[in-house]
Motif scaffolding. Structure first.
Motif, PDB file in Angstrom:
ATOM      1  N   ASP A  32       0.841  -1.184   0.000  1.00 43.57           N
ATOM      2  CA  ASP A  32       0.000   0.000   0.000  1.00 43.57           C
ATOM      3  C   ASP A  32       0.881   1.241   0.000  1.00 43.57           C
ATOM      4  O   ASP A  32       2.069   1.178   0.326  1.00 43.57           O
ATOM      5  N   ASP A  33       0.283   2.354  -0.342  1.00 45.44           N
ATOM      6  CA  ASP A  33       0.945   3.665  -0.258  1.00 45.44           C
ATOM      7  C   ASP A  33       2.267   3.719  -1.017  1.00 45.44           C
ATOM      8  O   ASP A  33       3.227   4.333  -0.542  1.00 45.44           O
ATOM      9  N   LEU A  34       2.326   3.115  -2.188  1.00 47.75           N
ATOM     10  CA  LEU A  34       3.555   3.161  -2.980  1.00 47.75           C
ATOM     11  C   LEU A  34       3.749   4.579  -3.516  1.00 47.75           C
ATOM     12  O   LEU A  34       2.890   5.110  -4.216  1.00 47.75           O
ATOM     13  N   GLU A  35       4.853   5.193  -3.130  1.00 42.21           N
ATOM     14  CA  GLU A  35       5.226   6.514  -3.630  1.00 42.21           C
ATOM     15  C   GLU A  35       6.605   6.397  -4.260  1.00 42.21           C
ATOM     16  O   GLU A  35       7.514   5.804  -3.674  1.00 42.21           O
ATOM     17  N   VAL A  36       6.745   6.967  -5.454  1.00 40.43           N
ATOM     18  CA  VAL A  36       7.984   6.845  -6.217  1.00 40.43           C
ATOM     19  C   VAL A  36       8.514   8.247  -6.495  1.00 40.43           C
ATOM     20  O   VAL A  36       7.786   9.106  -6.982  1.00 40.43           O
ATOM     21  N   THR A  37       9.788   8.474  -6.164  1.00 36.82           N
ATOM     22  CA  THR A  37      10.433   9.759  -6.434  1.00 36.82           C
ATOM     23  C   THR A  37      11.688   9.512  -7.263  1.00 36.82           C
ATOM     24  O   THR A  37      12.025   8.361  -7.567  1.00 36.82           O
ATOM     25  N   ASP A  38      12.388  10.583  -7.577  1.00 37.28           N
ATOM     26  CA  ASP A  38      13.642  10.441  -8.321  1.00 37.28           C
ATOM     27  C   ASP A  38      14.755   9.831  -7.478  1.00 37.28           C
ATOM     28  O   ASP A  38      15.717   9.301  -8.013  1.00 37.28           O
TER      29      ASP A  38
ATOM     30  N   GLY B 144      14.141   7.587  -4.658  1.00 38.28           N
ATOM     31  CA  GLY B 144      13.807   6.298  -4.071  1.00 38.28           C
ATOM     32  C   GLY B 144      12.307   6.082  -4.037  1.00 38.28           C
ATOM     33  O   GLY B 144      11.555   6.803  -4.703  1.00 38.28           O
ATOM     34  N   PHE B 145      11.888   5.108  -3.256  1.00 41.05           N
ATOM     35  CA  PHE B 145      10.456   4.825  -3.157  1.00 41.05           C
ATOM     36  C   PHE B 145      10.106   4.487  -1.715  1.00 41.05           C
ATOM     37  O   PHE B 145      10.941   4.040  -0.936  1.00 41.05           O
TER      38      PHE B 145
ATOM     39  N   PRO C 205      16.025   4.265  -0.696  1.00 45.08           N
ATOM     40  CA  PRO C 205      16.685   5.038  -1.752  1.00 45.08           C
ATOM     41  C   PRO C 205      17.201   4.090  -2.837  1.00 45.08           C
ATOM     42  O   PRO C 205      17.628   2.972  -2.530  1.00 45.08           O
ATOM     43  N   TYR C 206      17.143   4.509  -4.084  1.00 44.06           N
ATOM     44  CA  TYR C 206      17.650   3.645  -5.157  1.00 44.06           C
ATOM     45  C   TYR C 206      19.111   3.279  -4.917  1.00 44.06           C
ATOM     46  O   TYR C 206      19.532   2.166  -5.235  1.00 44.06           O
ATOM     47  N   ASP C 207      19.884   4.204  -4.337  1.00 43.67           N
ATOM     48  CA  ASP C 207      21.295   3.929  -4.070  1.00 43.67           C
ATOM     49  C   ASP C 207      21.494   2.805  -3.057  1.00 43.67           C
ATOM     50  O   ASP C 207      22.581   2.253  -2.960  1.00 43.67           O
ATOM     51  N   ALA C 208      20.459   2.482  -2.272  1.00 46.94           N
ATOM     52  CA  ALA C 208      20.571   1.418  -1.270  1.00 46.94           C
ATOM     53  C   ALA C 208      20.224   0.051  -1.844  1.00 46.94           C
ATOM     54  O   ALA C 208      20.503  -0.971  -1.219  1.00 46.94           O
TER      55      ALA C 208
END
Length: 155
Positions: A71-77, A79-80, A96-99
């Motif tokens: 639930d509550d999936l939020e995607v940014t530049d 991470g998510f 974070p995408y870096d993680a």
């Protein structure tokens, strides 16, 4: 001063962009068919956010599964964030995408593995282009994968 093209970082950025695109589509349209994700990430990353009890249980890395309920999936530049169910205890995570260390969709045998400089130094090998993992099966919510070098597909 010698300048060179940093293919490793360029490839990582492209792979993270792919993950962002996939998650944006899932956010907007849901998971299609049998698709689901195993996402392993570094819980020590300074921007990763997770409940204290999860950080204690997974002090270095954690694999989460996005499949039947999220639930509550939020995607940014960068991470998510997503709310997942941990034994009837919904918890919101920010990754974070870096993680991200691995991203696998076993329904179509697709996966990405992010190599770090430390990994490269440990085995003494030079950094190649990244590797694609073909997921065979999952045990304990962590995929085992055959790793194939992109070099094997070059002509």
């Amino acid at each position: 001063m010698s300048r060179s093209i940093d293919y490793g970082n360029l490839m990582h950025r492209a792979m993270r962009g792919l993950i962002q695109d996939v998650l944006n589509d899932v956010r907007d349209n849901g998971l299609p068919g049998a698709h689901h994700f195993f996402i392993t990430f570094d819980t020590t990353h300074p921007d990763a956010r997770l409940a204290d009890w999860l950080r204690e249980r997974y002090p270095s890395e954690m694999t989460v599964v996005m499949q039947h309920w999220f639930d509550d999936l939020e995607v940014t530049d960068a991470g998510f964030s997503v709310t997942l169910n941990f034994g009837d205890a919904p918890e919101n995570l920010y990754v974070p995408y870096d993680a991200i260390e691995t991203f696998v969709d076993p329904s179509v045998e697709f996966g990405l593995r992010f190599e770090t400089q430390e990994d490269d130094e440990d085995d003494g090998s030079e950094a190649d282009a990244d590797e694609i993992a073909s997921e065979d099966h999952a045990e304990d919510e962590k995929p085992e994968a055959d790793v194939v070098s992109l070099d094997s597909f070059r002509k």
